[in-house]
Design a protein around this motif. Structure first.
Motif, PDB file in Angstrom:
ATOM      1  N   GLN A 152      49.499  49.126  46.704  1.00  0.00           N
ATOM      2  CA  GLN A 152      49.819  50.376  47.499  1.00  0.00           C
ATOM      3  C   GLN A 152      48.825  51.096  45.918  1.00  0.00           C
ATOM      4  OE1 GLN A 152      54.032  51.367  45.761  1.00  0.00           O
ATOM      5  NE2 GLN A 152      54.974  50.155  47.300  1.00  0.00           N
ATOM      6  N   THR A 153      48.281  50.700  45.541  1.00  0.00           N
ATOM      7  CA  THR A 153      47.111  50.690  44.837  1.00  0.00           C
ATOM      8  C   THR A 153      46.133  49.757  45.301  1.00  0.00           C
ATOM      9  OG1 THR A 153      47.520  49.703  43.027  1.00  0.00           O
ATOM     10  CG2 THR A 153      48.551  51.867  42.851  1.00  0.00           C
ATOM     11  N   LEU A 154      45.243  50.541  45.065  1.00  0.00           N
ATOM     12  CA  LEU A 154      43.530  50.040  44.653  1.00  0.00           C
ATOM     13  C   LEU A 154      42.696  50.401  43.918  1.00  0.00           C
ATOM     14  CD1 LEU A 154      41.380  49.689  48.541  1.00  0.00           C
ATOM     15  CD2 LEU A 154      40.407  50.589  46.437  1.00  0.00           C
ATOM     16  N   ILE A 155      41.540  49.711  43.613  1.00  0.00           N
ATOM     17  CA  ILE A 155      40.994  49.997  42.412  1.00  0.00           C
ATOM     18  C   ILE A 155      38.984  50.539  43.218  1.00  0.00           C
ATOM     19  CG2 ILE A 155      39.580  50.046  40.308  1.00  0.00           C
ATOM     20  CD1 ILE A 155      42.073  48.479  39.156  1.00  0.00           C
ATOM     21  N   SER A 156      38.672  51.095  43.382  1.00  0.00           N
ATOM     22  CA  SER A 156      36.768  51.014  43.376  1.00  0.00           C
ATOM     23  C   SER A 156      36.098  51.372  42.586  1.00  0.00           C
ATOM     24  CB  SER A 156      36.982  52.293  45.038  1.00  0.00           C
ATOM     25  OG  SER A 156      36.513  53.870  44.835  1.00  0.00           O
ATOM     26  N   SER A 157      34.962  51.196  43.149  1.00  0.00           N
ATOM     27  CA  SER A 157      33.949  51.525  42.037  1.00  0.00           C
ATOM     28  C   SER A 157      32.940  51.741  43.059  1.00  0.00           C
ATOM     29  CB  SER A 157      33.425  50.138  41.217  1.00  0.00           C
ATOM     30  OG  SER A 157      32.649  49.078  41.834  1.00  0.00           O
TER      31      SER A 157
ATOM     32  N   GLU B   2      47.342  41.586  36.616  1.00  0.00           N
ATOM     33  CA  GLU B   2      46.535  43.193  36.616  1.00  0.00           C
ATOM     34  C   GLU B   2      47.136  44.076  35.578  1.00  0.00           C
ATOM     35  OE1 GLU B   2      48.813  44.262  40.533  1.00  0.00           O
ATOM     36  OE2 GLU B   2      47.421  42.980  42.229  1.00  0.00           O
ATOM     37  N   SER B   3      45.994  43.342  34.815  1.00  0.00           N
ATOM     38  CA  SER B   3      46.150  43.677  33.107  1.00  0.00           C
ATOM     39  C   SER B   3      44.825  44.745  33.064  1.00  0.00           C
ATOM     40  CB  SER B   3      46.622  43.273  32.250  1.00  0.00           C
ATOM     41  OG  SER B   3      48.115  42.876  32.482  1.00  0.00           O
ATOM     42  N   LEU B   4      43.593  43.791  33.316  1.00  0.00           N
ATOM     43  CA  LEU B   4      42.919  43.554  32.958  1.00  0.00           C
ATOM     44  C   LEU B   4      41.498  43.682  33.814  1.00  0.00           C
ATOM     45  CD1 LEU B   4      42.470  41.213  29.771  1.00  0.00           C
ATOM     46  CD2 LEU B   4      42.982  43.353  29.368  1.00  0.00           C
ATOM     47  N   LEU B   5      40.499  45.264  33.622  1.00  0.00           N
ATOM     48  CA  LEU B   5      39.583  45.270  35.204  1.00  0.00           C
ATOM     49  C   LEU B   5      38.284  44.967  34.125  1.00  0.00           C
ATOM     50  CD1 LEU B   5      38.430  46.066  37.220  1.00  0.00           C
ATOM     51  CD2 LEU B   5      38.253  48.425  35.938  1.00  0.00           C
TER      52      LEU B   5
ATOM     53  N   GLN C  20      25.547  45.741  30.407  1.00  0.00           N
ATOM     54  CA  GLN C  20      26.643  45.319  29.332  1.00  0.00           C
ATOM     55  C   GLN C  20      27.989  44.965  30.356  1.00  0.00           C
ATOM     56  OE1 GLN C  20      26.536  45.987  25.981  1.00  0.00           O
ATOM     57  NE2 GLN C  20      24.403  45.965  26.194  1.00  0.00           N
ATOM     58  N   THR C  21      29.208  44.328  29.890  1.00  0.00           N
ATOM     59  CA  THR C  21      30.261  43.948  30.539  1.00  0.00           C
ATOM     60  C   THR C  21      31.449  44.956  30.049  1.00  0.00           C
ATOM     61  OG1 THR C  21      29.175  42.088  31.744  1.00  0.00           O
ATOM     62  CG2 THR C  21      31.607  42.349  31.665  1.00  0.00           C
ATOM     63  N   ARG C  22      32.038  45.437  30.756  1.00  0.00           N
ATOM     64  CA  ARG C  22      33.436  46.179  30.044  1.00  0.00           C
ATOM     65  C   ARG C  22      34.396  46.386  30.192  1.00  0.00           C
ATOM     66  NH1 ARG C  22      28.894  49.749  30.955  1.00  0.00           N
ATOM     67  NH2 ARG C  22      27.983  50.613  28.662  1.00  0.00           N
ATOM     68  N   ILE C  23      35.298  46.320  29.665  1.00  0.00           N
ATOM     69  CA  ILE C  23      37.006  45.576  29.954  1.00  0.00           C
ATOM     70  C   ILE C  23      38.329  46.904  29.822  1.00  0.00           C
ATOM     71  CG2 ILE C  23      38.434  44.254  29.556  1.00  0.00           C
ATOM     72  CD1 ILE C  23      36.619  42.291  27.806  1.00  0.00           C
ATOM     73  N   TRP C  24      38.595  47.190  30.654  1.00  0.00           N
ATOM     74  CA  TRP C  24      39.726  48.216  30.716  1.00  0.00           C
ATOM     75  C   TRP C  24      41.385  47.766  30.930  1.00  0.00           C
ATOM     76  CZ3 TRP C  24      35.272  48.651  33.324  1.00  0.00           C
ATOM     77  CH2 TRP C  24      33.993  49.069  33.177  1.00  0.00           C
TER      78      TRP C  24
ATOM     79  N   ASP D 100      46.655  50.121  33.451  1.00  0.00           N
ATOM     80  CA  ASP D 100      47.446  51.243  33.736  1.00  0.00           C
ATOM     81  C   ASP D 100      47.167  52.538  33.392  1.00  0.00           C
ATOM     82  OD1 ASP D 100      48.862  49.303  35.312  1.00  0.00           O
ATOM     83  OD2 ASP D 100      50.047  48.129  33.203  1.00  0.00           O
ATOM     84  N   THR D 101      46.297  51.782  32.477  1.00  0.00           N
ATOM     85  CA  THR D 101      46.197  53.324  31.236  1.00  0.00           C
ATOM     86  C   THR D 101      44.459  53.677  31.557  1.00  0.00           C
ATOM     87  OG1 THR D 101      45.259  52.246  29.382  1.00  0.00           O
ATOM     88  CG2 THR D 101      47.453  53.033  29.628  1.00  0.00           C
ATOM     89  N   GLY D 102      43.287  52.617  31.884  1.00  0.00           N
ATOM     90  CA  GLY D 102      42.233  53.332  32.249  1.00  0.00           C
ATOM     91  C   GLY D 102      41.625  53.114  30.758  1.00  0.00           C
TER      92      GLY D 102
END
Length: 315
Positions: free
Chosen positions: A203-208, A246-249, A257-261, A264-266
């Motif tokens: 139902q959701t999708l992450i795009s870059s 599905e907690s960490l991106l 640099q590698t970023r971690i988000w 759920d909240t960004g």
């Protein structure tokens, strides 16, 4: 822990005991296989096989393990860019023997992405120049996915319904309904869509996107629900990674640099430097990353690789 690699792409299998690393090598590429096992408290042992698994003359653009119902952990799909007289193609590779099971060519086209069609388990999805395809490996027929003649940089399939999602150079995220053979909907981005990740609920999708835009979309309403600020990019289809819960991106950026988000909240949780100082020399060598909660069957952690070194970090 750390090991030597020249990785430009990382992928760990579902049981997290095999790690694949793709790399540029001379005028072509190389694919290495690593075994992951428990080492001691909070660490894992990552060992590279002595011989290169696969050494094509073209750049490796995407890797995906076959799902657990189809040769679990023993085979992978590899897409090769093509060019310079070489056709782009997708190969099904036996990871135990290091040999091809089958290869599917796309004549006079580059191939940017690939994945297994998890809805029917007998076809694969190919993201190529100007359009995408669904290749049936039983009948050897193809269904064309129209993308307004734009390169398909990322392609992912749904499991619960006959839908395929593509991210294209023309800034469009498109949902293709394979039954209707048409687009169910399109979502326009600010720049080229480099990678997409369909979440487990579908139902959701992450795009870059190439301009650094990273967004989670509600596919029911086609509206963005979470933004992930701080990612830096302007030209590369960088792979994004999400852990099994599905907690960490995780996404590596052009600034190395590698970023971690938090998914759920960004919220930006951490920013990590590249694992090798040498990588500061070239901003064309964007790190690769991978995350999992059960590396070696035991430990949660993530790996970052760039310019000859791979670091594994515990969570």
């Amino acid at each position: 822990s750390s090991v030597s690699t020249q990785s430009t792409g990382l992928l760990v299998n579902e049981s997290q005991d095999i790690l694949l690393a793709s790399a540029k090598s001379g005028h072509g590429a190389a694919l290495w296989k690593y075994t992951v096992s428990k080492c001691d408290k909070f660490y894992v042992h990552i060992k590279r096989d002595e011989n290169v698994l696969f050494s094509p003359v073209s750049e490796i653009t995407d890797i995906s393990f076959l799902p657990g119902t189809v040769r679990p952990g023993s085979a992978a799909l590899i897409s090769l860019l093509g060019g310079a007289g070489q056709h782009g193609r997708v190969s099904l590779l036996d990871l135990e023997q290091g040999s091809f099971i089958s290869t599917y060519y796309v004549a006079e086209s580059n191939v940017w992405s690939c994945c297994w069609n998890t809805q029917d388990h007998h076809s694969l999805c190919i993201g190529a120049s100007k359009e995408g395809y669904v290749q049936d490996i039983v009948t050897n027929t193809r269904q064309v996915l129209f993308t307004n003649k734009s390169d398909v940089l990322s392609i992912r399939s749904a499991e619960s319904s006959p839908l395929v999602y593509t991210g294209s150079r023309n800034r469009m995220l498109i949902c293709h309904d394979l039954r209707a053979k048409s687009a169910a909907f399109q979502i326009e981005h600010q720049s080229s869509v480099g990678d997409i990740k369909l979440m487990r609920s579908e139902q959701t999708l992450i795009s870059s996107a190439f301009n650094g835009q990273v967004v989670q979309w509600d596919l029911r309403t086609q509206r963005h629900v979470v933004s992930y600020p701080g990612h830096i990019n302007d030209y590369a289809p960088v792979k994004l990674k999400v852990d099994e819960s599905e907690s960490l991106l995780l996404i590596p950026g052009k600034d190395l640099q590698t970023r971690i988000w938090a998914v759920d909240t960004g919220t930006l949780i951490n920013t990590l430097p590249p694992p090798a100082e040498d990588s500061l020399i070239s901003h064309h060598n964007i790190p690769a990353c991978e995350i999992g909660l059960n590396w070696g069957g035991f430990y949660p952690g993530f790996a970052i690789a760039a310019t000859g070194l791979l670091h594994w970090y515990s969570l």
